[in-house]
Design a protein around this motif. Structure first.
Motif, short mmCIF file in Angstrom:
data_model
loop_
_atom_site.label_atom_id
_atom_site.label_comp_id
_atom_site.label_asym_id
_atom_site.label_seq_id
_atom_site.Cartn_x
_atom_site.Cartn_y
_atom_site.Cartn_z
N ALA A 163 12.47 3.99 3.87
CA ALA A 163 11.21 3.89 4.61
C ALA A 163 11.06 4.99 5.65
CB ALA A 163 11.10 2.52 5.26
N LEU A 164 12.17 5.55 6.12
CA LEU A 164 12.13 6.64 7.09
C LEU A 164 12.59 7.96 6.48
CD1 LEU A 164 13.39 4.86 10.34
CD2 LEU A 164 11.05 5.43 9.70
N GLY A 165 12.51 8.06 5.15
CA GLY A 165 12.74 9.34 4.50
C GLY A 165 14.10 9.54 3.88
N THR A 166 15.01 8.56 3.95
CA THR A 166 16.34 8.73 3.37
C THR A 166 16.24 8.83 1.85
OG1 THR A 166 17.20 7.37 5.18
CG2 THR A 166 18.68 7.82 3.34
N LEU A 185 6.71 8.64 4.61
CA LEU A 185 6.75 8.76 6.07
C LEU A 185 5.38 8.49 6.69
CD1 LEU A 185 9.05 11.90 6.43
CD2 LEU A 185 9.63 9.52 6.95
N LEU A 186 4.32 8.98 6.06
CA LEU A 186 2.98 8.70 6.58
C LEU A 186 2.68 7.21 6.53
CD1 LEU A 186 0.93 11.67 5.05
CD2 LEU A 186 1.54 11.32 7.45
N GLY A 187 3.11 6.55 5.43
CA GLY A 187 2.91 5.11 5.35
C GLY A 187 3.69 4.36 6.42
N ASP A 204 0.83 -1.21 0.00
CA ASP A 204 0.00 0.00 0.00
C ASP A 204 0.86 1.25 0.00
OD1 ASP A 204 -2.25 -1.56 0.02
OD2 ASP A 204 -2.58 -1.41 2.19
N ARG A 205 1.92 1.27 0.82
CA ARG A 205 2.82 2.43 0.86
C ARG A 205 3.50 2.63 -0.49
NH1 ARG A 205 7.49 1.66 5.04
NH2 ARG A 205 8.05 0.10 3.46
N CYS A 234 10.70 1.33 -1.60
CA CYS A 234 10.82 1.98 -0.29
C CYS A 234 11.51 1.01 0.67
CB CYS A 234 9.46 2.39 0.26
SG CYS A 234 8.52 3.49 -0.82
N PRO A 235 12.80 0.78 0.50
CA PRO A 235 13.51 -0.20 1.33
C PRO A 235 13.90 0.37 2.68
CG PRO A 235 15.03 0.79 -0.20
CD PRO A 235 13.69 1.43 -0.46
#
Length: 529
Positions: A486-489, A515-517, A368-369, A445-446
């Motif tokens: 996954a945390l914005g990198t 980040l919201l996901g 979904d993300r 998004c790893p």
């Protein structure tokens, strides 16, 4: 300023001064605010009562202060001197009241920090250098501020404190620390007093008794020395601080005006290095310092001010590895719990495992993300080519096939080829007949530590498909990897890849979606038992 204080040796001299001021006031049509005026009579340094006030004009009267009363001058309560303890308590209450007002608002996280810096902190900074503050009092105010931030979800209790005060450009939250702000104000004030060429300031320096201006000078010297001891400086920084230091014994030196700026810069550098050097909290900072991460773009979301305060606090805590995962409880809190993931029961339940490594979450939450990020790119491309779409991207549901006179765009569709190719299903395949090009766009998004590996993997994965499409469709084909941690990198080359894709693509918008996901996944896992 519109506050005026008159000094006279006796009542007659004061009446003469007051008459002169009244004459000028009448000429410029200025009226006295008599309800805010007062007369103070001092005998041997003590406030003494006076039976009658001072008459101004024919009917106006200024009342006298009685023992125990104070008057306000430029916002500061005074009597026979500044009432420091009374003013500290009043300023403390007003500062905390304003902080609470800001935290009760619906502002985004970054805007709340800016509001505290611009609305609450000036209550204190106005009196820095005038009101005496002890380091303990300032540290207590900083702790109280952090407690209020934690109570309202802006700051996670276990998140790094140094990062809270570090600049946003370096990955911090940008909150101004009260203690360091006070020290910076003292250093700046000392530089002004030492370097001012104003003739009145020169008179003050010549007539100073050694109790006021030199006390500021001594504090500035002490703060500078403390900062120099705290920093492991190289030769260049040592020279910088040696030039910025001020000798206590030598009177007022002609210190350069850049000393205060250097002081603030070194304070920020100290916080960043302290945060980076911590074994747990500094992992993410050290990761962003390594290639192929683009540090500036990675921390861009902190300055964008587009995340709710609770979400921003959760993301920062996750980056600091401060969330109470099972691995955290076992290794940090030393509790007798299993460190394995509560969802898949296979890997260790760390933050990275939850947001990007759990096999139980991969088919649903991770997908979904991923699809949300891909749908934003699909929506932007459709708008660029004039394809009718929804006005908001989150209402957009990509069609399997979008075709116009110029383009053919396929969404998550297997591309038939003459020979068998294993990787033949990119997220978006965009063929532009007008420019005779084809883009194979794939999103990932790893875990933040794997963005370089995932970027190279995407290029290699679709290399055979790129060659085959070029041969079949006789067009120039390019693989476009869009890799966001996954945390914005952010990968160092992502801006160049986004420029290749038609349309206007906002990197911070993509970051926000990721980040919201991730926060949605973290809340889901951390709330389950």
């Amino acid at each position: 300023m519109d506050d005026l204080k008159l000094y006279g040796r006796n009542s007659d001299q004061l009446d003469g001064l007051l008459h002169t001021v009244r004459t000028f006031s009448d000429d410029i049509q200025m009226k006295f605010g008599l309800d805010k005026c007062a007369v103070a009579h001092f005998v041997n340094g003590r406030l003494s009562g006076h039976n009658s006030g001072v008459t101004v004009g024919k009917t106006d009267t200024i009342n006298c202060l009685e023992p125990g009363q104070v008057y306000k001058y430029l916002g500061v309560d005074e009597s026979n001197g500044i009432q420091h303890s009374m003013m500290r308590e009043r300023l403390r209450r007003e500062y905390l009241r304003r902080v609470k007002v800001v935290l009760r608002t619906e502002l985004y996280g970054r805007n709340k920090i800016l509001a505290i810096n611009g609305f609450a902190l000036p209550v204190l900074t106005y009196g820095f250098g005038v009101i005496h503050w002890g380091c303990t009092d300032l540290q207590q105010l900083d702790r109280r501020t952090r407690k209020l931030l934690s109570m309202h979800g802006v700051h996670h209790p276990a998140a790094d404190v140094d990062r809270l005060y570090a600049p946003c450009s370096d990955g911090g939250r940008g909150l101004q620390q009260i203690e360091s702000t006070y020290q910076s104000c003292i250093v700046r004030l000392n530089c002004y007093l030492a370097d001012s060429s104003d003739p009145f300031m020169q008179m003050i320096r010549e007539c100073d008794s050694g109790k006021s201006l030199h006390s500021i000078k001594r504090m500035a010297c002490r703060f500078t020395a403390q900062l120099r001891r705290s920093l492991a400086l190289d030769d260049k920084s040592q020279n910088l601080h040696r030039n910025a230091s001020i000798s206590v014994e030598g009177g007022f030196e002609q210190a350069p005006k850049t000393d205060a700026r250097h002081y603030r810069t070194c304070c920020s550098s100290l916080r960043v290095r302290s945060w980076s050097g911590k074994p747990m909290h500094g992992q993410y900072r050290r990761l962003t310092e390594q290639p192929p991460v683009d540090m500036k773009e990675t921390y861009g979301w902190l300055k964008a001010a587009n995340l709710p305060a609770a979400t921003e606090g959760l993301v920062v805590a996750a980056q600091d590895q401060a969330l109470r995962t099972r691995y955290y409880e076992r290794k940090i809190l030393h509790r007798d719990v299993s460190p394995t993931c509560r969802m898949c029961s296979v890997g260790l339940e760390t933050v990275d495992h939850i947001v990007a490594g759990c096999s139980a979450l991969a088919p649903t939450d991770y997908t979904d993300r991923h699809n949300q990020v891909a749908s934003i790119i699909h929506w932007d491309v459709c708008r660029h080519f004039g394809v009718p779409v929804e006005s908001r991207w989150y209402r957009h549901h990509p069609d399997r096939l979008v075709e116009t006179d110029d383009i053919t765009m396929m969404w998550d569709t297997t591309i038939p080829t003459a020979r068998k190719i294993k990787a033949n299903r990119p997220d978006i395949c965009l063929r532009n007949r007008k420019t005779n090009t084809c883009l194979l766009i794939d999103i990932s998004c790893p875990a933040d530590g794997n963005i370089g590996k995932k970027h190279a993997e995407k290029l290699a994965k679709y290399s055979d498909l790129r060659v085959e499409i070029s041969r079949m469709w006789h067009c120039r084909t390019l693989v476009v990897p869009v890799v966001l941690g996954a945390l914005g990198t952010v990968h160092a080359g992502i801006a160049r890849w986004l420029d290749i894709i038609p349309g206007h693509h906002n990197l911070q918008h993509l970051q926000k979606t990721v980040l919201l996901g991730s926060t949605r996944i973290l809340r889901k896992v951390m709330s389950s038992f």
